[in-house]
Motif scaffolding. Structure first.
Motif, PDB file in Angstrom:
ATOM      1  N   GLU A 132      -1.909 -30.416   0.663  1.00  0.00           N
ATOM      2  CA  GLU A 132      -1.484 -29.512  -0.411  1.00  0.00           C
ATOM      3  C   GLU A 132       0.011 -29.731  -0.709  1.00  0.00           C
ATOM      4  N   ASP A 165     -10.240 -30.914  -8.160  1.00  0.00           N
ATOM      5  CA  ASP A 165      -9.461 -31.412  -7.023  1.00  0.00           C
ATOM      6  C   ASP A 165     -10.446 -31.666  -5.882  1.00  0.00           C
ATOM      7  N   LEU A 176       6.514 -20.706 -13.758  1.00  0.00           N
ATOM      8  CA  LEU A 176       6.085 -21.837 -12.939  1.00  0.00           C
ATOM      9  C   LEU A 176       7.049 -22.044 -11.767  1.00  0.00           C
ATOM     10  N   GLN A 214       6.234 -19.725  -9.004  1.00  0.00           N
ATOM     11  CA  GLN A 214       5.014 -20.121  -8.292  1.00  0.00           C
ATOM     12  C   GLN A 214       5.269 -21.337  -7.399  1.00  0.00           C
ATOM     13  N   ARG A 224       1.661 -32.379  -0.175  1.00  0.00           N
ATOM     14  CA  ARG A 224       1.828 -33.704  -0.786  1.00  0.00           C
ATOM     15  C   ARG A 224       1.579 -33.633  -2.299  1.00  0.00           C
ATOM     16  N   LEU A 257       4.455 -34.661  -4.951  1.00  0.00           N
ATOM     17  CA  LEU A 257       4.249 -35.703  -5.973  1.00  0.00           C
ATOM     18  C   LEU A 257       4.551 -35.150  -7.358  1.00  0.00           C
ATOM     19  N   ASP A 309       4.757 -21.436  -3.419  1.00  0.00           N
ATOM     20  CA  ASP A 309       3.874 -22.419  -2.768  1.00  0.00           C
ATOM     21  C   ASP A 309       4.626 -23.203  -1.696  1.00  0.00           C
ATOM     22  N   ARG A 356      -5.079 -30.246   5.747  1.00  0.00           N
ATOM     23  CA  ARG A 356      -5.170 -29.528   4.470  1.00  0.00           C
ATOM     24  C   ARG A 356      -3.777 -29.056   4.017  1.00  0.00           C
ATOM     25  N   ALA A 368      -4.768 -37.334  -4.745  1.00  0.00           N
ATOM     26  CA  ALA A 368      -3.408 -37.802  -4.471  1.00  0.00           C
ATOM     27  C   ALA A 368      -3.445 -39.325  -4.371  1.00  0.00           C
ATOM     28  N   ASP A 378      -6.771 -25.631  -6.000  1.00  0.00           N
ATOM     29  CA  ASP A 378      -6.472 -24.504  -5.110  1.00  0.00           C
ATOM     30  C   ASP A 378      -4.980 -24.231  -4.957  1.00  0.00           C
ATOM     31  N   THR A 379      -4.121 -25.162  -5.304  1.00  0.00           N
ATOM     32  CA  THR A 379      -2.681 -24.897  -5.189  1.00  0.00           C
ATOM     33  C   THR A 379      -2.222 -24.149  -6.438  1.00  0.00           C
ATOM     34  N   PRO A 380      -1.763 -22.885  -6.275  1.00  0.00           N
ATOM     35  CA  PRO A 380      -1.506 -22.050  -7.459  1.00  0.00           C
ATOM     36  C   PRO A 380      -0.517 -22.672  -8.453  1.00  0.00           C
ATOM     37  N   SER A 381       0.559 -23.301  -7.952  1.00  0.00           N
ATOM     38  CA  SER A 381       1.551 -23.829  -8.902  1.00  0.00           C
ATOM     39  C   SER A 381       0.964 -24.987  -9.705  1.00  0.00           C
ATOM     40  N   LEU A 382       0.147 -25.820  -9.053  1.00  0.00           N
ATOM     41  CA  LEU A 382      -0.446 -26.947  -9.777  1.00  0.00           C
ATOM     42  C   LEU A 382      -1.498 -26.457 -10.772  1.00  0.00           C
ATOM     43  N   MET A 421      -9.964 -31.953  -2.714  1.00  0.00           N
ATOM     44  CA  MET A 421      -9.765 -31.245  -1.442  1.00  0.00           C
ATOM     45  C   MET A 421      -9.631 -29.754  -1.704  1.00  0.00           C
ATOM     46  N   LEU A 422     -10.643 -29.017  -1.290  1.00  0.00           N
ATOM     47  CA  LEU A 422     -10.665 -27.575  -1.519  1.00  0.00           C
ATOM     48  C   LEU A 422     -10.726 -26.848  -0.179  1.00  0.00           C
ATOM     49  N   PRO A 423     -10.298 -25.576  -0.150  1.00  0.00           N
ATOM     50  CA  PRO A 423     -10.232 -24.897   1.152  1.00  0.00           C
ATOM     51  C   PRO A 423     -11.598 -24.630   1.778  1.00  0.00           C
ATOM     52  N   SER A 446      -5.570 -41.445  -1.942  1.00  0.00           N
ATOM     53  CA  SER A 446      -7.002 -41.176  -1.793  1.00  0.00           C
ATOM     54  C   SER A 446      -7.803 -41.808  -2.914  1.00  0.00           C
TER      55      SER A 446
END
Lengths: 126, 465
Positions: free
Chosen positions: A68, B62, A30, A33, A70, A74, A37, A64, B91, B19-23, B64-66, B94
């Motif tokens: 991302e 999520d 993790l 990654q 943000r 968080l 990111d 966008r 987030a 879409d965020t790989p780490s999340l 918000m997607l690309p 929102s």
């Protein structure tokens, strides 16, 4: 809290306990990654936000990127950066001014600082 | 002999769209640790493709997607599979969007950063609701036919409006009052409200006030022994879930007071003792006529009226559902045929046209009876006009016709040769039938006390000596 010098203090802080707990979940995957990111977000914001004013990409694209970042901020307890991203998102739909490029540069630098701070954390085997 | 051990029930899949790989990796790790490994997607297109392939019970989305707005994806998924529980991720700035998503059918929302416990408990709750919904939708639910899928897929404007209203109110705790003609599907609507609510896994209990005399209604609602314990009553059986009270205007006034007291204060005013555990139920009521009329005539207390008549839902009559009648009838024929062990697969064009032009005063109940009649007496595979009950058009038309002078003559003819007691019994029984078995309403029409009817009914039910 972990501190990294050279950018405004609130932007370089994150919740070390939270990050240690997250990193303990899998023993390193993790963290790799997260670093990837943060690095990607910094690069996108430098590229999209660093363009001359007339060549700026559509606000939706920068939004966008900021959104991302943000989400990541968080998640690791980097509330200062998260709030700064939000403020910047709110200003996106006004015409860019002299401070816009500075803002993006600050955010990108904060990403680098956070990555450096995360890299310095010790990861216990999962 | 087959010694194979039956496989455990398959757990519904969870689809994670982030879409965020780490999340995505983080949420996947947390869910996998608690035994819910998700299928993952990083874009709207990938999410739709995996949604169609895996048909997940729960989607973590999520917004918000690309490549696609999350709200559009939410709509597409719910159109494909309306029972899917979609939890949107947003987030912290929102939340308005997340609330808008819940209005559009999302089950819940999660605000970043997602705490492990909150993530796990939200997904677990959504999975439980999805599983319970599917269980209730496949179970007979006390009736032979579960009509809710046909309600959901109806195309007519009044039915689509009703289904949107059901989806909107299901997630609220507000009391719902369902109005509609006899046989129009009021109980089905109540079940849909329950099944789509966060209480879907909890009990759904119904009490029809029109079917009970006052002592048995008291026992039905509050339990048999006043001081032994209230657990047997419907109010307590529905705790944590939904209580459907049909025809509340037929409840005696003193029971209305008790009911209101328990709903408002959690106190059983018969003994002034609080129930052993707090009463937490969603109240749904139904009636054929507006309860405001009953308040004006003094049969429904104004206090209870204001407590229960918060969100009205009007179930359209079958004749107002336009072209829905034919696909509805076709589906019913297949379903009834399966129940009856027959081979019917459809309805001929002529029979369909015939059914479409009838006024259906008995609504769905009448349509089901007509179709069952045809299926039971014939073999199929196609239900033709000749298989429909004789005089169907005439009977349906008669049912809506206003009585004329000739009906008086018919009544006189019908009374010829009967004793006064027999005429009275026929008149009372006919009044009860006209009011769907409601003795209080029949008594009002005949201008006699309900207790008179109860007493006479006891006499009629005793064998002649």
């Amino acid at each position: 809290m972990y501190f990294v010098t050279s950018i405004a203090m609130p932007l370089r802080q994150f919740d070390t306990q939270l990050v240690d707990d997250l990193l303990a979940l899998d023993g390193g995957e993790l963290r790799d990654q997260l670093l990837a990111d943060l690095s990607r977000c910094a690069a996108q914001i430098r590229e999209n936000g660093g363009s001359p004013r007339q060549d700026m990409p559509p606000p939706e694209q920068i939004r966008r990127d900021l959104h991302e970042l943000r989400g990541i901020a968080l998640t690791i307890g980097a509330t200062g950066l998260s709030e700064y991203c939000l403020e910047t998102e709110d200003r996106l739909f006004h015409p860019p001014d002299a401070t816009s490029r500075l803002r993006y540069a600050t955010i990108a630098a904060a990403c680098d600082a956070l990555a450096e701070g995360i890299l310095a954390r010790r990861v216990d085997p999962a | 002999m087959n010694n194979a051990v039956p496989a455990p029930p398959k757990r519904p899949a969870v689809l994670l769209v982030e879409d965020t790989p780490s999340l995505q990796m983080l949420y996947r790790m947390v869910l996998t640790k608690v035994g819910c490994p998700p299928v993952c997607a990083a874009s709207g297109a990938e999410a739709l493709s995996k949604f169609e392939k895996h048909r997940p019970g729960v989607v973590l989305l999520d917004l918000m997607l690309p490549d696609m707005d999350g709200m559009t994806l939410l709509h597409q998924m719910l159109t494909l599979a309306p029972r899917t529980r979609i939890v949107v991720i947003t987030a912290n700035a929102s939340i308005d969007k997340a609330i808008e998503a819940t209005r559009k059918g999302a089950h819940d929302f999660l605000v970043k950063p997602l705490g492990d416990q909150r993530l796990v408990s939200t997904v677990t709750n959504a999975l439980n609701v999805f599983t319970a919904q599917n269980r209730t939708s496949t179970a007979p639910q006390g009736s032979l036919l579960d009509l809710s899928p046909y309600f959901r897929h109806a195309k007519s404007e009044p039915m689509q409006r009703l289904c949107s209203q059901i989806a909107a109110v299901a997630r609220s705790m507000a009391p719902v009052f369902i109005l509609g003609e006899q046989g129009s599907g009021k109980k089905t609507v109540a079940r849909m409200v329950h099944a789509e609510s966060p209480r879907a896994a909890r009990p759904f209990v119904t009490v029809n006030c029109a079917l009970h005399d006052p002592p048995s209604l008291e026992a039905e609602l509050f339990g048999r022994a006043k001081h032994v314990g209230p657990e047997q009553g419907a109010i307590f059986a529905a705790n944590g879930g939904t209580l459907l009270i049909e025809n509340p205007q037929d409840m005696p006034l003193h029971l209305q007071t008790w009911l209101l007291s328990i709903l408002q204060n959690g106190i059983d005013s018969r003994s002034d003792a609080p129930p052993p555990e707090p009463i937490d139920l969603r109240l749904v009521c139904s009636a054929r006529t507006h309860p405001g009329d009953a308040v004006r005539t003094g049969t429904l207390s104004a206090d209870l009226y204001y407590h229960m008549f918060v969100i009205p839902l009007q179930v359209p009559a079958l004749r107002d559902r336009g072209d829905d009648i034919i696909p509805f009838a076709r589906n019913l024929v297949t379903l009834i045929s399966r129940q009856e062990g027959k081979r019917f697969t459809g309805i001929s064009a002529a029979a369909a046209a015939h059914l479409a032009q009838l006024p259906w005063p008995g609504n769905l109940r009448e349509l089901i009876n007509v179709l069952r009649h045809a299926v039971v007496l014939h073999d199929g595979p196609e239900l033709t006009q000749q298989m429909l009950p004789e005089g169907l058009v005439a009977a349906a038309t008669d049912a809506t016709r206003i009585p004329s002078d000739t009906s008086a003559l018919t009544l006189e003819d019908a009374m010829a040769g009967l004793s006064m007691a027999e005429i009275e019994e026929r008149a009372v029984r006919a009044a009860i039938a006209r009011h769907d078995g409601s003795i209080p309403r029949a008594a009002r029409e005949l201008d006699i006390a309900p207790s008179t009817i109860y007493r006479k009914r006891d006499v009629w039910s005793k064998p002649a000596t």
